[in-house]
Scaffold this motif. Sequence first.
Motif, mmCIF file in Angstrom:
data_model
loop_
_atom_site.group_PDB
_atom_site.id
_atom_site.type_symbol
_atom_site.label_atom_id
_atom_site.label_comp_id
_atom_site.label_asym_id
_atom_site.label_seq_id
_atom_site.Cartn_x
_atom_site.Cartn_y
_atom_site.Cartn_z
ATOM 1 N N GLU A 170 0.851 -1.188 0.000
ATOM 2 C CA GLU A 170 0.000 0.000 0.000
ATOM 3 C C GLU A 170 0.887 1.239 0.000
ATOM 4 O OE1 GLU A 170 -2.795 0.074 3.157
ATOM 5 O OE2 GLU A 170 -4.090 -1.467 2.298
ATOM 6 N N GLU A 171 0.531 2.207 -0.816
ATOM 7 C CA GLU A 171 1.290 3.447 -0.885
ATOM 8 C C GLU A 171 0.351 4.621 -1.125
ATOM 9 O OE1 GLU A 171 4.182 4.330 -0.216
ATOM 10 O OE2 GLU A 171 5.427 2.514 -0.231
ATOM 11 N N LEU A 172 0.837 5.819 -0.832
ATOM 12 C CA LEU A 172 0.104 7.050 -1.122
ATOM 13 C C LEU A 172 0.574 7.622 -2.447
ATOM 14 C CD1 LEU A 172 0.207 8.942 2.303
ATOM 15 C CD2 LEU A 172 -1.718 7.708 1.330
ATOM 16 N N THR A 173 -0.349 8.141 -3.228
ATOM 17 C CA THR A 173 0.019 8.860 -4.443
ATOM 18 C C THR A 173 -1.119 9.793 -4.821
ATOM 19 O OG1 THR A 173 0.947 8.641 -6.659
ATOM 20 C CG2 THR A 173 -0.899 7.193 -6.112
ATOM 21 N N GLU A 174 -0.901 10.548 -5.892
ATOM 22 C CA GLU A 174 -1.890 11.545 -6.316
ATOM 23 C C GLU A 174 -2.726 11.013 -7.482
ATOM 24 O OE1 GLU A 174 -2.022 16.075 -8.190
ATOM 25 O OE2 GLU A 174 -0.136 15.266 -7.397
ATOM 26 N N LEU A 175 -4.028 11.222 -7.414
ATOM 27 C CA LEU A 175 -4.931 10.869 -8.513
ATOM 28 C C LEU A 175 -4.921 12.022 -9.522
ATOM 29 C CD1 LEU A 175 -7.120 9.015 -9.731
ATOM 30 C CD2 LEU A 175 -8.787 10.241 -8.349
ATOM 31 N N LEU A 176 -4.259 11.785 -10.657
ATOM 32 C CA LEU A 176 -4.097 12.848 -11.654
ATOM 33 C C LEU A 176 -5.348 13.036 -12.500
ATOM 34 C CD1 LEU A 176 -0.474 11.968 -12.864
ATOM 35 C CD2 LEU A 176 -1.171 13.653 -11.134
ATOM 36 N N GLN A 187 5.888 3.345 -6.541
ATOM 37 C CA GLN A 187 6.309 1.957 -6.353
ATOM 38 C C GLN A 187 5.420 1.298 -5.295
ATOM 39 O OE1 GLN A 187 9.201 -0.209 -7.143
ATOM 40 N NE2 GLN A 187 9.327 0.968 -9.040
ATOM 41 N N VAL A 188 4.737 0.226 -5.697
ATOM 42 C CA VAL A 188 3.895 -0.527 -4.767
ATOM 43 C C VAL A 188 4.275 -1.994 -4.876
ATOM 44 C CG1 VAL A 188 1.552 -1.025 -3.994
ATOM 45 C CG2 VAL A 188 2.018 1.101 -5.208
ATOM 46 N N ALA A 189 4.750 -2.566 -3.768
ATOM 47 C CA ALA A 189 5.176 -3.976 -3.741
ATOM 48 C C ALA A 189 6.175 -4.269 -4.852
ATOM 49 C CB ALA A 189 3.962 -4.906 -3.838
ATOM 50 N N GLY A 190 7.101 -3.339 -5.056
ATOM 51 C CA GLY A 190 8.179 -3.558 -6.016
ATOM 52 C C GLY A 190 7.834 -3.294 -7.459
ATOM 53 N N VAL A 191 6.637 -2.805 -7.745
ATOM 54 C CA VAL A 191 6.193 -2.548 -9.120
ATOM 55 C C VAL A 191 5.755 -1.094 -9.237
ATOM 56 C CG1 VAL A 191 4.483 -3.133 -10.883
ATOM 57 C CG2 VAL A 191 5.486 -4.940 -9.472
ATOM 58 N N THR A 192 6.110 -0.457 -10.354
ATOM 59 C CA THR A 192 5.660 0.917 -10.586
ATOM 60 C C THR A 192 4.205 0.900 -11.039
ATOM 61 O OG1 THR A 192 7.887 1.624 -11.208
ATOM 62 C CG2 THR A 192 6.055 3.035 -11.886
ATOM 63 N N VAL A 193 3.357 1.591 -10.287
ATOM 64 C CA VAL A 193 1.919 1.630 -10.583
ATOM 65 C C VAL A 193 1.546 3.041 -11.042
ATOM 66 C CG1 VAL A 193 -0.388 1.465 -9.577
ATOM 67 C CG2 VAL A 193 1.364 -0.211 -8.964
ATOM 68 N N SER A 194 0.901 3.134 -12.211
ATOM 69 C CA SER A 194 0.425 4.433 -12.704
ATOM 70 C C SER A 194 -1.064 4.406 -13.019
ATOM 71 C CB SER A 194 1.218 4.852 -13.948
ATOM 72 O OG SER A 194 1.158 3.845 -14.937
ATOM 73 N N ARG A 253 -3.491 -0.002 -3.280
ATOM 74 C CA ARG A 253 -3.113 -1.331 -2.782
ATOM 75 C C ARG A 253 -2.876 -2.264 -3.947
ATOM 76 N NH1 ARG A 253 -3.051 -4.516 1.685
ATOM 77 N NH2 ARG A 253 -3.632 -6.696 1.477
ATOM 78 N N ARG A 254 -1.824 -3.065 -3.824
ATOM 79 C CA ARG A 254 -1.529 -4.093 -4.821
ATOM 80 C C ARG A 254 -1.210 -5.386 -4.090
ATOM 81 N NH1 ARG A 254 3.006 -6.376 -7.023
ATOM 82 N NH2 ARG A 254 2.750 -7.253 -9.125
ATOM 83 N N ALA A 255 -1.862 -6.477 -4.466
ATOM 84 C CA ALA A 255 -1.618 -7.784 -3.848
ATOM 85 C C ALA A 255 -1.349 -8.808 -4.929
ATOM 86 C CB ALA A 255 -2.814 -8.217 -3.003
ATOM 87 N N GLY A 256 -0.119 -9.334 -4.982
ATOM 88 C CA GLY A 256 0.212 -10.334 -5.994
ATOM 89 C C GLY A 256 0.017 -9.783 -7.382
ATOM 90 N N ASP A 257 -0.686 -10.582 -8.208
ATOM 91 C CA ASP A 257 -0.922 -10.172 -9.590
ATOM 92 C C ASP A 257 -2.258 -9.460 -9.759
ATOM 93 O OD1 ASP A 257 1.476 -11.302 -10.418
ATOM 94 O OD2 ASP A 257 0.564 -13.292 -10.633
#
Length: 793
Positions: free
Chosen positions: A332-338, A360-367, A391-395
């Motif tokens: 889980e990470e904080l970011t801005e909703l563009l 970066q969430v759980a080792g993956v860049t999330v956009s 939040r990102r869990a697994g795949d």
Amino acid sequence: MSDTTPQAAARIAQLRSELDAHNYRYYVLDEPSVPDAEYDRLFNELKALEAAHPELVTAESPTQRVGGAALTAFGQIRHEVPMLSLGNAFEELDLREFDRRVREGLADELPAGDLFGGGASVEYSCEPKLDGLAVSLLYEHGQLVRGATRGDGTTGEDISANVRTVRNIPLKLHGEGWPAVLEVRGEVFMSKAGFEALNARQLESGGKTFANPRNAAAGSLRQLDPKITASRPLEFCCYGVGRVDGELAPTHVGLLEKLKSWGLPISRELKRAMGVEDCLEYYRDIGARRQSLAYEIDGVVFKVNNLAWQRELGFRAREPRWAIAHKFPASEELTELLDVEFQVGRTGAVTPVARLKPVQVAGVTVSNATLHNMDEVARLGVMIGDTVIIRRAGDVIPQVMAVVADRRPADARPVQVPEQCPVCGSQVERTQLIKRSKGKESVSEGAVYRCVGRLACGAQLKQAIIHFVSRRAMDIDGLGDKIVEQLVDTGLIGSPADLYTLTYEQVVALEGFADLSTRNLLAAIAASKQPALARFIYALGIPDVGEETAKVLARSLGSLERVSQALPEVLTYLPDIGAEVAYEIHNFFEDAHNRTVISQLRERGMQLQEEGEVHAEFAASVTLAEFLARLQIPFIAATGAQKLAEKAGSLAGVIALSRDWLELSVLKGLNEKAKQSLREFFSEPQQVARAEAIEQQLQAFGMHWASEKKVVEGLPLTGQTWVLTGTLEAMSRDVVKEKLEGLGAKVAGSVSAKTACVVAGPGAGSKLAKASELGVKVLDEAEFLALLTGYGL
């Protein structure tokens, strides 16, 4: 005290002892000794005896976990030994630095090496870091007397009444030899399966759902009403001690093993590691297995195993020098909703997608992240410009979990559904849900918005054809996404039916095609003209109709003609088809464009296989009483419907009875409200017409109560639900699924308490863990093949 009290007291003591032993084997040793039904029988016998002899009830009885009176507030408890937090390692280098500091601090204790004992290794204990709520349990003379939260580490909340409801916390320690005062520390958590079940119950009851198992566990344990806590699937795992009168063991692992012998659950993943390299290997191993564990973890805790060395290393500020938490990359990470954009799927659903400031969430860049639908946008209260929790869990596709409201900027904008489709410009409309209740139709707004352009919309057309040709649908080899897009973009096809008019000259002229690839594609298209009925229904892409529903329709009704003609009310007589899905099916076949495409497919050589009669189990399956109950006549439920059926004998008789007030007034079994409701219901011509239309179709399909019954050939696994997991080596999953369905079983994608059996191949993960947790029967591949052989397959 009655004459039977001595016998009752002896039996109560015996039952408590047996139940405590079963709890120990189930929760601590993971070796259940009796089936759940036997445990329940013993438990219920104890409850009955204690109810008859309340003077014999004691605080440590297994029955005393249901929770007492609600509290107005939690009291405060000061920890005699502070509950300190751990330092964190986020990178491999951090853990190596921790190990260096430990060896430096133990230079005088370690065998000779370099100046700081660098040539020697320290033994560490390794255990997963559970994602729950830290608690302290105080036992005096073996009895649980108090429970407290960690709080600020110095002062916590008194949750004694609540911890007593957690099933695997012993109210009285097992065995002997425990100290007069023993403070046990550990984590209260909720398994993944328990979390899913809790949220499902919350949805059913209209309650609030939880974002993740940690929040669910913390919220459940901090309820002022212990009865609520008792109803939640909480578990406890101990990881250490606080105040103890005396020494328990020389090592941390030995200490935990001692606690286990007294009935306290410890991690089944507890291991020793010699040196930092072994620690890193443990971290990588459990990280790889993280998704298959039955519970959430957010890292690994490493502790110097030698307790004397722990004391020598001591503490700094608010954390010990002898332990560290090596955290996994954050999920889980904080970011801005563009921005929020809208995508169009194959059924025309217009779905909001969050465009994010990359994080970066759980080792993956999330956009990007899913927002599901506009109801979810409203529930979250999300606005463009907000700071959000991702939040990102697994795949699993990342999702927006919550909004940080106090960070909302002044220029935040609301999320609005476009009035026109972003692909084709057609109108976007909100779906409507039609429900019948008490004989009346009600229309409510659905959660989905749809583009009305249907196959005139490029996005829907491409997605519909990609679905139509996919492996589980028509299975046309060689027709990948890019080729479908080419065919649509060049105007060669405008519906699935146009695939069957493609010529050699048209295909070979496409980019990437030569003689052989063209002939192979055309041969694959031609070979798809004889699909099984269930595959064809699934390929049509009817909203909410997946593979299993397509199989139910094909197996039950036996022909595409019946499926396409079926009224929504008739469809609901089939297994697992509710009103909403029934209306989606009916509306799909009512659409003129869809009927045209199906007609063109028939004209172009489509020959459906496995068509036949309505399945024997549905022949004459609908009783008059059930039919009347399903008409939703106000104040007439199953019992009243049965009385009407017995009296009138037919729908025509019921209608006639509703108009004969004298005859109706003397009918027993219906109250005055029900009788008046019956009259009013059938006084409306549209209700009479609807009831007669349903009856006519039941007669046409052979499902009517007056139809001829047929002998149902029983299949050995009829009514059972099976689940497949792991890699099956002897045959593909599709083949296994077909064989199970041929034996009458339903193959599901998830494990529940209703699952009859799980077939687990190598690499089985969370489904196997859940099956073990729920006590579901599990077969390995060899056992499953032996089962098939026994059935002659």
